[in-house]
Motif scaffolding. Sequence first.
Motif, PDB file in Angstrom:
ATOM      1  N   LEU A   1       9.030  71.441  45.123  1.00  0.00           N
ATOM      2  CA  LEU A   1       9.597  72.358  45.846  1.00  0.00           C
ATOM      3  C   LEU A   1      10.634  73.225  44.888  1.00  0.00           C
ATOM      4  O   LEU A   1      10.630  74.547  45.226  1.00  0.00           O
ATOM      5  N   GLU A   2      11.249  72.724  44.105  1.00  0.00           N
ATOM      6  CA  GLU A   2      12.375  73.438  43.114  1.00  0.00           C
ATOM      7  C   GLU A   2      11.455  74.277  42.327  1.00  0.00           C
ATOM      8  O   GLU A   2      12.027  75.422  41.872  1.00  0.00           O
TER       9      GLU A   2
ATOM     10  N   LEU B   1      17.862  71.841  49.541  1.00  0.00           N
ATOM     11  CA  LEU B   1      17.046  70.921  50.095  1.00  0.00           C
ATOM     12  C   LEU B   1      17.985  69.685  50.595  1.00  0.00           C
ATOM     13  O   LEU B   1      18.921  69.377  50.093  1.00  0.00           O
TER      14      LEU B   1
ATOM     15  N   VAL C   1      20.651  66.111  46.589  1.00  0.00           N
ATOM     16  CA  VAL C   1      20.419  66.659  47.584  1.00  0.00           C
ATOM     17  C   VAL C   1      21.119  66.045  49.017  1.00  0.00           C
ATOM     18  O   VAL C   1      21.742  65.139  48.470  1.00  0.00           O
TER      19      VAL C   1
ATOM     20  N   VAL D   1      11.505  66.122  54.030  1.00  0.00           N
ATOM     21  CA  VAL D   1      12.180  67.294  53.260  1.00  0.00           C
ATOM     22  C   VAL D   1      12.557  68.561  53.998  1.00  0.00           C
ATOM     23  O   VAL D   1      11.648  69.039  54.681  1.00  0.00           O
ATOM     24  N   HIS D   2      13.674  68.885  54.203  1.00  0.00           N
ATOM     25  CA  HIS D   2      14.044  70.159  54.714  1.00  0.00           C
ATOM     26  C   HIS D   2      14.899  71.194  53.742  1.00  0.00           C
ATOM     27  O   HIS D   2      15.105  70.608  52.714  1.00  0.00           O
ATOM     28  N   ALA D   3      14.914  72.448  54.099  1.00  0.00           N
ATOM     29  CA  ALA D   3      15.482  73.431  53.271  1.00  0.00           C
ATOM     30  C   ALA D   3      16.456  74.278  54.242  1.00  0.00           C
ATOM     31  O   ALA D   3      16.073  74.593  55.330  1.00  0.00           O
TER      32      ALA D   3
ATOM     33  N   LEU E   1      10.618  66.925  45.429  1.00  0.00           N
ATOM     34  CA  LEU E   1      11.856  67.758  45.251  1.00  0.00           C
ATOM     35  C   LEU E   1      11.504  68.460  44.081  1.00  0.00           C
ATOM     36  O   LEU E   1      11.666  69.804  43.965  1.00  0.00           O
TER      37      LEU E   1
END
Length: 370
Positions: free
Chosen positions: A151-152, A159, A251, A273-275, A148
């Motif tokens: 990705l951030e 997320l 999240v 992990v999805h967004a 996380l």
Amino acid sequence: MTKPDDLLPIGLEDALPARAATITRAMRDVLQAMDSHGYDRVRPPLIEFEQSLAGRMEGVATRRMVRFTDPESLLTLALRGDMTVQVGRIAATGLADAPRPLRLCYAGDVALLKADQLDPARQRLQLGAELIGRDNVAAAIEAVTVALDALEAAGITGLSVDLTLPDLVDTLAEEALPLPADKREAVRRELDMKDAGALKAAGGDAYLPLLYATGPFDQAVEKLAAIDAGGVLASRIAALREVAAALRGRVRLTLDPSERHGFEYQSWFGFTVHATGARGALGRGGTYAIKGTDEAATGFSLYMEPLLEVLGTDNTEARKTIFLPLDHDRNQALHLRAEGWRTIAANAESDEPASLGCTHILQGGEPMAL
């Protein structure tokens, strides 16, 4: 003019300047985030012996690898299709004596002989981190947290994390919900497909409730606990609750305990992990054992293509770019670059600053806006 020889094979494409700039920036940000958590980068080779790539992890399909014969050894070589396997080899060989837990990260291209239906790309940029020597709850929490953070750091928002138990069927099939070994694969497959009719036909009637133990984490985990005949899943459910508690408020959390797609070699824990804005998963991870040594490990992999769906592409034309005339002062140009300017030097009188994407021109020793 495009010639037939200029065409690329299906599933391969060029990254043009704006896209390449976004990929480079995102890769740098992701690796920096991993480094900040103590993960050291390794760079395994693009090509290895097929046997080595296939022998370090369950679920690695050699038929999907691009293979050819090594003219030196006459053994079969393969382009890597997953860098996680290579990190396992490094941990088991060159870093076998390194203190555990061992934290390694990586970034590089992987290639597939044939793409799957969900993702047509045959070359992908894979980034990831592996915690070698641990597969406990703390390691699971660390893996999700680092993923996380990475990705951030790359600029991804919105997320969500979906948790799963990859070995769920095998765990239940031993005693709680007995199932012959020859039927387990079919039951796993139909649970993954969420096909109730096919699940019953495969002899998995007792597993039907698992189809409904999915959705928002708090509700789904209660349904899973209610299914847990004899408490065989008690420790796993407690671990899931602990992971969820560490992520709560950061999240959106969901649970799909029987999800297996993408978790072919994970053991007790897995996550996706999805967004918002991405059609596919940004990454997957979980716990596993390195084949050959059976050393425990926990990690994750991220893929650039779905990240780009969310990030878009950098606008190189909007950057502060100054045009340098033919007779410009080279020392001054060096100073401008040190200050953060992007310079484009003329090499012909006909060069037009605006058409070259410049925002300024160097005139009288000073930047002048176009």
